[in-house]
Design an enzyme around this catalytic site. Structure first.
Site, PDB file in Angstrom:
ATOM      1  CE  LYS A  48      -3.711  -2.755   0.390  1.00 36.51           C
ATOM      2  NZ  LYS A  48      -4.627  -2.895  -0.588  1.00 36.51           N
ATOM      3  CE  LYS A 108     -11.021  -6.098  -5.089  1.00 36.07           C
ATOM      4  NZ  LYS A 108     -10.681  -4.833  -4.064  1.00 36.07           N
TER       5      LYS A 108
END
Length: 368
Positions: free
Chosen positions: A165, A265
């Site tokens: 991240k 997703k």
């Protein structure tokens, strides 16, 4: 075969520790998950789960799933759950949009289809074997040394693919993170730098044109327009995620050459039926894909792993398992679990995961 009953459960899924996204501006401590059981007149039942990643990450929230199911349920009673395209058309007529509401229903119908045919979902979705799928680690934002330490710990658990991240307003720090991680990865390991839409286009272009690393960069900016602008001006392969809500979004991204890959997703796009359509499109245009769900227990993770395992190896990247971030496990010992950096879908008919209702608590709604 006809649907006779939908039973809805709500369960809070606390995270092991607070989770920060998008340069630290979004914080999450627990997830609101909805489990759905669909019963039929032939004695078969199917399970689905919908679990948005909080309510600030995407236009979705836990209570919205349950409110949407209340709207959809009367139109689903009496339908054949094995007629998946028809089920999805019925839901779209009754409730346009709101794909995250439809995902657990679609998942439960796939579970019933698998049980009725005696086949696991990975086979129904086009796979030839219960292929092990590489699992992504999730590396929180920190200093370069802190992030490398987390990667080393993940590597000790068998992870060879990492999602690091990055993102924010400190351009020099992001450059340092990317260069340090890319140049110090263990041999044979791969990394994606996940910005979670935290950069402005100018920041993304400045950072990516300053680094020597040519690893994947995921969702550098908020919108598809912004990401397409960046993709045309940098050398890193771009992965799109949060801005991809529908098949039309994926088609537009391909037409605009906005990316080399996407995250698929099921809960975001409306379920396994829609996710399979997008997966097949991605294969046809040569994309590489991470196939995983937004959040949830091992039930939701396992559904996504079935789809990932049925995806050609050349187009399949790693998948992320949400349930390793949870402090509770409502389906203990079941489903696709991390084994030395890989997760394998069950070969039992259907999803291969059957929750124990006593672990879910009392139903919050029943429709018959």
């Amino acid at each position: 075969m006809k649907i006779t009953r939908l039973t809805v459960y709500q369960i809070d899924l606390p995270l092991n520790e607070p989770y920060y996204l998008s340069g630290g501006r979004l914080k999450f401590e627990k997830l609101d998950s909805t489990f759905v059981r669909i019963d039929t007149d032939e004695g078969l039942s199917g399970w689905g789960e919908g679990c948005p990643w909080g309510h600030t990450y995407l236009p979705a929230h836990g209570p919205g799933i349950r409110a949407g199911i209340e709207t959809l349920a009367p139109a689903l009673i009496g339908q054949d759950p094995r007629s998946l395209d028809h089920i999805n058309r019925v839901m779209d007529v009754q409730l346009p949009g709101h794909p995250y509401v439809k995902s657990p229903i679609d998942m439960a119908c796939w579970d019933i289809l698998g049980k009725s045919t005696g086949l696991p979902l990975w086979q129904l979705l086009g796979g030839n074997a219960a292929t092990p799928v590489a699992v992504n680690s999730s590396i929180s934002t920190g200093t370069p040394d802190e992030m490398l330490t987390l990667i080393q710990k993940a590597a000790a658990k068998g992870y060879t693919v990492h999602s690091a991240k990055v993102g924010g307003t400190d351009i020099d720090m992001d450059i340092a993170r990317i260069e340090a991680i890319s140049s110090n990865l263990p041999a044979g390991h791969k990394v994606t730098f996940d910005v979670n839409r935290a950069w402005q286009p100018a920041t993304a272009i400045q950072v990516l044109n300053s680094v020597t690393a040519r690893d994947w960069v995921e969702q550098p900016c908020e919108t598809l327009d912004q990401c397409a602008h960046v993709a045309s001006r940098v050398s890193n392969p771009i992965m799109l995620d949060e801005c991809m809500h529908s098949f039309q979004d994926h088609l537009e991204a391909w037409q605009r050459r906005a990316c080399e890959g996407v995250k698929v997703k099921p809960n975001r796009v409306g379920g396994l039926t829609r996710a399979r359509q997008i997966r097949d499109f991605g294969v046809s245009v040569g994309w590489q894909m991470h196939i995983e769900d937004l959040g949830g227990s091992a039930l939701a993770d396992t559904a996504a792993i079935h789809l990932a395992a049925s995806t050609p190896e050349a187009n399949r990247l790693a998948s992320w398992l949400c349930h390793y971030h949870l402090s509770v496990d409502p389906v203990p010992g079941q489903g696709a679990r991390n084994q030395n950096g890989f997760a394998t879908p069950p070969s039992a008919p259907g999803l291969g995961v059957t929750p124990n209702p006593t672990l879910l608590g009392d139903p919050v709604a029943t429709y018959a």
